[in-house]
Motif scaffolding. Structure first.
Motif, PDB file in Angstrom:
ATOM      1  N   GLN A   1     -28.500  11.397   6.317  1.00 12.78           N
ATOM      2  CA  GLN A   1     -29.653  11.426   7.214  1.00 12.78           C
ATOM      3  C   GLN A   1     -30.193  12.840   7.383  1.00 12.78           C
ATOM      4  O   GLN A   1     -31.409  13.042   7.453  1.00 12.78           O
ATOM      5  CB  GLN A   1     -29.267  10.814   8.566  1.00 12.78           C
ATOM      6  CG  GLN A   1     -29.026   9.315   8.504  1.00 12.78           C
ATOM      7  CD  GLN A   1     -28.429   8.755   9.788  1.00 12.78           C
ATOM      8  OE1 GLN A   1     -27.910   9.498  10.632  1.00 12.78           O
ATOM      9  NE2 GLN A   1     -28.486   7.438   9.944  1.00 12.78           N
ATOM     10  N   GLU A   2     -29.282  13.817   7.437  1.00 13.59           N
ATOM     11  CA  GLU A   2     -29.722  15.204   7.528  1.00 13.59           C
ATOM     12  C   GLU A   2     -30.481  15.610   6.269  1.00 13.59           C
ATOM     13  O   GLU A   2     -31.491  16.316   6.331  1.00 13.59           O
ATOM     14  CB  GLU A   2     -28.529  16.124   7.756  1.00 13.59           C
ATOM     15  CG  GLU A   2     -28.884  17.609   7.813  1.00 13.59           C
ATOM     16  CD  GLU A   2     -29.883  17.947   8.897  1.00 13.59           C
ATOM     17  OE1 GLU A   2     -30.643  18.920   8.716  1.00 13.59           O
ATOM     18  OE2 GLU A   2     -29.924  17.246   9.941  1.00 13.59           O
ATOM     19  N   ARG A   3     -29.979  15.164   5.104  1.00 11.88           N
ATOM     20  CA  ARG A   3     -30.686  15.468   3.850  1.00 11.88           C
ATOM     21  C   ARG A   3     -32.085  14.856   3.873  1.00 11.88           C
ATOM     22  O   ARG A   3     -33.054  15.481   3.432  1.00 11.88           O
ATOM     23  CB  ARG A   3     -29.898  14.950   2.650  1.00 11.88           C
ATOM     24  CG  ARG A   3     -30.600  15.205   1.309  1.00 11.88           C
ATOM     25  CD  ARG A   3     -29.720  14.813   0.138  1.00 11.88           C
ATOM     26  NE  ARG A   3     -30.376  15.135  -1.119  1.00 11.88           N
ATOM     27  CZ  ARG A   3     -31.140  14.293  -1.797  1.00 11.88           C
ATOM     28  NH1 ARG A   3     -31.348  13.062  -1.348  1.00 11.88           N
ATOM     29  NH2 ARG A   3     -31.720  14.658  -2.937  1.00 11.88           N
ATOM     30  N   GLN A   4     -32.196  13.638   4.375  1.00  9.40           N
ATOM     31  CA  GLN A   4     -33.499  12.987   4.443  1.00  9.40           C
ATOM     32  C   GLN A   4     -34.463  13.768   5.323  1.00  9.40           C
ATOM     33  O   GLN A   4     -35.640  13.933   4.981  1.00  9.40           O
ATOM     34  CB  GLN A   4     -33.332  11.559   4.967  1.00  9.40           C
ATOM     35  CG  GLN A   4     -32.634  10.632   3.976  1.00  9.40           C
ATOM     36  CD  GLN A   4     -32.247   9.301   4.586  1.00  9.40           C
ATOM     37  OE1 GLN A   4     -32.422   9.069   5.779  1.00  9.40           O
ATOM     38  NE2 GLN A   4     -31.700   8.416   3.773  1.00  9.40           N
ATOM     39  N   ARG A   5     -33.962  14.278   6.442  1.00  8.71           N
ATOM     40  CA  ARG A   5     -34.826  15.068   7.336  1.00  8.71           C
ATOM     41  C   ARG A   5     -35.282  16.353   6.641  1.00  8.71           C
ATOM     42  O   ARG A   5     -36.451  16.751   6.758  1.00  8.71           O
ATOM     43  CB  ARG A   5     -34.078  15.393   8.631  1.00  8.71           C
ATOM     44  CG  ARG A   5     -33.932  14.218   9.584  1.00  8.71           C
ATOM     45  CD  ARG A   5     -33.423  14.663  10.938  1.00  8.71           C
ATOM     46  NE  ARG A   5     -32.018  15.053  10.894  1.00  8.71           N
ATOM     47  CZ  ARG A   5     -30.997  14.219  11.095  1.00  8.71           C
ATOM     48  NH1 ARG A   5     -31.235  12.935  11.341  1.00  8.71           N
ATOM     49  NH2 ARG A   5     -29.757  14.644  11.054  1.00  8.71           N
ATOM     50  N   GLN A   6     -34.370  16.985   5.914  1.00 10.10           N
ATOM     51  CA  GLN A   6     -34.736  18.221   5.236  1.00 10.10           C
ATOM     52  C   GLN A   6     -35.750  17.967   4.120  1.00 10.10           C
ATOM     53  O   GLN A   6     -36.670  18.760   3.915  1.00 10.10           O
ATOM     54  CB  GLN A   6     -33.484  18.891   4.676  1.00 10.10           C
ATOM     55  CG  GLN A   6     -32.579  19.463   5.743  1.00 10.10           C
ATOM     56  CD  GLN A   6     -31.691  20.578   5.220  1.00 10.10           C
ATOM     57  OE1 GLN A   6     -31.797  20.996   4.079  1.00 10.10           O
ATOM     58  NE2 GLN A   6     -30.806  21.067   6.067  1.00 10.10           N
ATOM     59  N   ILE A   7     -35.576  16.865   3.398  1.00 13.98           N
ATOM     60  CA  ILE A   7     -36.529  16.544   2.333  1.00 13.98           C
ATOM     61  C   ILE A   7     -37.908  16.252   2.929  1.00 13.98           C
ATOM     62  O   ILE A   7     -38.932  16.689   2.381  1.00 13.98           O
ATOM     63  CB  ILE A   7     -36.017  15.359   1.495  1.00 13.98           C
ATOM     64  CG1 ILE A   7     -34.835  15.812   0.629  1.00 13.98           C
ATOM     65  CG2 ILE A   7     -37.125  14.793   0.609  1.00 13.98           C
ATOM     66  CD1 ILE A   7     -34.192  14.700  -0.170  1.00 13.98           C
ATOM     67  N   GLN A   8     -37.950  15.517   4.034  1.00 13.87           N
ATOM     68  CA  GLN A   8     -39.237  15.248   4.675  1.00 13.87           C
ATOM     69  C   GLN A   8     -39.942  16.551   5.051  1.00 13.87           C
ATOM     70  O   GLN A   8     -41.139  16.716   4.792  1.00 13.87           O
ATOM     71  CB  GLN A   8     -39.024  14.392   5.925  1.00 13.87           C
ATOM     72  CG  GLN A   8     -38.751  12.927   5.631  1.00 13.87           C
ATOM     73  CD  GLN A   8     -38.661  12.122   6.913  1.00 13.87           C
ATOM     74  OE1 GLN A   8     -37.578  11.844   7.414  1.00 13.87           O
ATOM     75  NE2 GLN A   8     -39.804  11.757   7.457  1.00 13.87           N
TER      76      GLN A   8
END
Length: 236
Positions: free
Chosen positions: A130-137
């Motif tokens: 989920q943290e990776r998803q936030r960073q990619i966004q």
């Protein structure tokens, strides 16, 4: 069986443990781990049962350390994504390479067993995902503002990777559609370029690094998912 080195200092000891875990990963990725006994694990690691217990206390510790490796890869991925000394295009390629490797590590069989047998470990993986998803966004939003990326919701990119990469790596899927893993990964990368990059940016990107990476990954995955390079395979 391979001989034990006898070295118990922290550095070499951890290196050996990671070497043994990497030998086990192909089995875990393909079939999960719930069926494995200690005898099976030692055999796949190519060590004796006595040597296994010298480095690992239990099967649970083995799975925990596999999860540690996966989580460590995610944190390495964060570092690459935040490295503004790399261009948006280079980081776009890093995201693609990371998605391929993550899809390989987090196979359906492994994830299913992790959820059922070790839910607390699965929670660790889910949180770092989920943290990776936030960073990619955040990264894609910045790239849109810079004129590098098309103004598309980056959630679609992550959903697309999640849905397609598992199928692309499935040998049965490849056989049924008369495709090779290398060719499909190339085509999927091209698809993402045309979806996400603005036309001007698409003309500037150097595809050589990602093509070399795809060649290595396709070869390793096709030879039994044995990614001996470990989670730093795409390190710049």
């Amino acid at each position: 069986m391979k001989a034990d080195s006898g070295d118990t200092t922290p550095g070499p000891r951890q290196d050996l443990k990671e070497k043994y875990l990497l030998k086990l990963l192909p089995v875990i990725k393909q079939r999960g781990f719930s069926h494995l006994r200690i005898d099976d694990i030692a055999r796949y690691m190519d060590i004796s049962k006595a040597t296994f217990y010298k480095y690992f206390a239990s099967k649970e510790e083995v799975i925990e350390q596999v999860v540690d490796m996966v989580v460590a890869y995610f944190y390495q991925a964060f570092t690459l994504l935040e490295d503004d000394s790399s261009t948006y295009l280079q980081r776009f390629q890093h995201i693609f390479g990371q998605a391929v490797l993550i899809a390989s590590y987090l196979s359906d069989a492994f994830v299913s067993d992790l959820k059922q047998v070790f839910p607390a470990l699965w929670e660790r993986v889910k949180q770092v995902q989920q943290e990776r998803q936030r960073q990619i966004q955040k990264f894609y939003q910045q790239g849109v503002a810079a004129g590098v990326f098309q103004p598309i919701n980056p959630i679609l990119l992550m959903l697309q990777n999640e849905m397609l990469l598992g199928s692309i790596m499935d040998p049965i899927f490849l056989m049924e559609h008369d495709q090779t893993l290398r060719a499909l990964l190339y085509d999927y990368y091209e698809l993402q370029k045309y979806q996400w990059l603005a036309p001007e940016a698409r003309m500037k990107i150097d595809d050589a690094p990602i093509k070399e990476y795809i060649d290595k990954m396709a070869q390793k995955i096709s030879l039994g998912m044995r990614l001996d390079g470990g989670p730093d395979l795409f390190r710049s």
